[in-house]
Structure formats: C-alpha cells, structure tokens
Design a protein around this motif. Structure first.
Motif, PDB file in Angstrom:
ATOM      1  N   LEU A  82      20.517  30.874 -11.039  1.00 49.64           N
ATOM      2  CA  LEU A  82      19.243  30.184  -9.784  1.00 49.64           C
ATOM      3  C   LEU A  82      18.979  29.166 -10.206  1.00 49.64           C
ATOM      4  CD1 LEU A  82      17.551  31.653  -8.087  1.00 49.64           C
ATOM      5  CD2 LEU A  82      16.829  32.435  -9.806  1.00 49.64           C
ATOM      6  N   VAL A  83      18.376  28.562 -11.485  1.00 45.82           N
ATOM      7  CA  VAL A  83      18.220  27.671 -11.762  1.00 45.82           C
ATOM      8  C   VAL A  83      18.693  26.690 -10.925  1.00 45.82           C
ATOM      9  CG1 VAL A  83      17.736  26.316 -13.721  1.00 45.82           C
ATOM     10  CG2 VAL A  83      16.580  28.535 -13.715  1.00 45.82           C
ATOM     11  N   THR A  84      20.475  26.375 -11.596  1.00 47.64           N
ATOM     12  CA  THR A  84      21.341  25.805 -11.360  1.00 47.64           C
ATOM     13  C   THR A  84      21.280  25.085  -9.874  1.00 47.64           C
ATOM     14  OG1 THR A  84      22.678  25.906 -13.284  1.00 47.64           O
ATOM     15  CG2 THR A  84      24.088  25.008 -11.001  1.00 47.64           C
ATOM     16  N   ALA A  85      21.079  26.459  -8.498  1.00 47.30           N
ATOM     17  CA  ALA A  85      21.074  26.480  -7.937  1.00 47.30           C
ATOM     18  C   ALA A  85      19.828  25.599  -7.302  1.00 47.30           C
ATOM     19  CB  ALA A  85      20.908  27.351  -7.002  1.00 47.30           C
ATOM     20  N   ILE A  86      18.712  26.211  -7.559  1.00 52.02           N
ATOM     21  CA  ILE A  86      17.606  25.411  -7.212  1.00 52.02           C
ATOM     22  C   ILE A  86      17.377  23.832  -7.377  1.00 52.02           C
ATOM     23  CG2 ILE A  86      14.663  25.587  -7.946  1.00 52.02           C
ATOM     24  CD1 ILE A  86      15.468  28.316  -8.155  1.00 52.02           C
ATOM     25  N   VAL A  87      17.521  23.390  -8.602  1.00 53.06           N
ATOM     26  CA  VAL A  87      18.036  22.459  -9.151  1.00 53.06           C
ATOM     27  C   VAL A  87      18.873  20.967  -7.963  1.00 53.06           C
ATOM     28  CG1 VAL A  87      18.597  20.091 -11.407  1.00 53.06           C
ATOM     29  CG2 VAL A  87      17.868  22.611 -11.586  1.00 53.06           C
ATOM     30  N   ALA A  88      19.959  22.021  -7.614  1.00 50.24           N
ATOM     31  CA  ALA A  88      20.500  21.313  -6.915  1.00 50.24           C
ATOM     32  C   ALA A  88      19.997  20.900  -5.460  1.00 50.24           C
ATOM     33  CB  ALA A  88      22.272  21.953  -6.562  1.00 50.24           C
ATOM     34  N   VAL A  89      19.365  22.079  -4.619  1.00 51.86           N
ATOM     35  CA  VAL A  89      18.672  21.704  -3.638  1.00 51.86           C
ATOM     36  C   VAL A  89      17.701  20.561  -3.762  1.00 51.86           C
ATOM     37  CG1 VAL A  89      17.475  22.821  -1.774  1.00 51.86           C
ATOM     38  CG2 VAL A  89      19.375  23.850  -2.922  1.00 51.86           C
ATOM     39  N   VAL A  90      17.173  20.814  -4.709  1.00 52.40           N
ATOM     40  CA  VAL A  90      16.064  20.168  -5.078  1.00 52.40           C
ATOM     41  C   VAL A  90      16.079  18.610  -4.808  1.00 52.40           C
ATOM     42  CG1 VAL A  90      13.639  18.823  -6.452  1.00 52.40           C
ATOM     43  CG2 VAL A  90      14.460  21.449  -5.866  1.00 52.40           C
ATOM     44  N   CYS A  91      17.410  18.017  -5.924  1.00 49.46           N
ATOM     45  CA  CYS A  91      17.944  17.028  -6.367  1.00 49.46           C
ATOM     46  C   CYS A  91      18.823  16.347  -4.475  1.00 49.46           C
ATOM     47  CB  CYS A  91      19.635  17.202  -6.689  1.00 49.46           C
ATOM     48  SG  CYS A  91      18.108  16.847  -8.699  1.00 49.46           S
ATOM     49  N   GLY A  92      19.247  17.392  -3.902  1.00 51.73           N
ATOM     50  CA  GLY A  92      19.844  17.062  -2.305  1.00 51.73           C
ATOM     51  C   GLY A  92      18.595  16.207  -1.999  1.00 51.73           C
ATOM     52  N   TYR A  93      17.528  17.527  -1.534  1.00 53.67           N
ATOM     53  CA  TYR A  93      16.190  17.211  -0.385  1.00 53.67           C
ATOM     54  C   TYR A  93      15.781  15.470  -1.078  1.00 53.67           C
ATOM     55  CZ  TYR A  93      11.969  17.333   1.448  1.00 53.67           C
ATOM     56  OH  TYR A  93      10.574  16.956   1.965  1.00 53.67           O
TER      57      TYR A  93
END
Length: 104
Positions: free
Chosen positions: A18-29
């Motif tokens: 979950l933390v990895t997914a959140i970080v990936a979404v934030v970085c993509g944004y």
C-alpha cells in the motif's frame, strides 16, 4: 521468529504494498503536473518625445521597474534584511522565534 507467522507477515506485506502504491501515485502526479509560469507583474510604461530623451508621460497603474540585484546598493539590501529579519544570516531559513512571535 515472529516474522515466520502468517498473521504478522501478510499484514506487513500488505502495508508495504500500500505504501509503495501511494508513493508511486504521488510521484506520478508530481511528475505529470504542469507548473504554471509566474505571472508578469504589471509595470508602468514610460513614453518619450521624438528626441528619445524627454519624458512625455508615465502610463500604468504600478510605477515599478525590474532591476537586477547587483544594481541595488548593498547598504539598501542590508537595511531591508535588517528591517525584515535581523537574524536572517543566523538561522537556516526558518526562524522559530519569528514564527512564534517571540521577539526580543
């Protein structure tokens, strides 16, 4: 060891995913978001007579002209810094005393 138990390992792996997914979404944004340009500040225009030297009029709501920092005298720069934050050169950009209004 406690990590061998499934009841510990599965929630930990889920939390890490979950933390990895959140970080990936934030970085993509952050990478895909276009940052707007700074707006141009309105400045007054100076109109000259045909000789190119005599000022005819100044037109505009703001009488401001951009100048480079090296054209501003050091004494004036020091005066502005002293008036705004006399400890400007002593802290790392954040004045705790200034933020909490504990002034001496």
């Amino acid at each position: 060891m406690i990590w061998r138990h499934r009841w510990v390992r599965v929630p930990m792996m889920s939390a890490a995913a979950l933390v990895t997914a959140i970080v990936a979404v934030v970085c993509g944004y952050v990478v895909t978001t276009k940052i707007p340009e700074l707006p141009v500040q309105p400045q007054a225009s100076t109109l000259y007579f045909a000789d190119g030297k005599s000022v005819l009029a100044r037109v505009g709501i703001v009488n401001r002209t951009d100048v480079s920092l090296d054209r501003i005298p050091k004494s004036l720069r020091d005066a502005v810094v002293a008036a705004e934050d006399r400890d400007f050169y002593d802290h790392a950009g954040v004045s705790v005393r200034g933020m909490t209004a504990l002034r001496s």
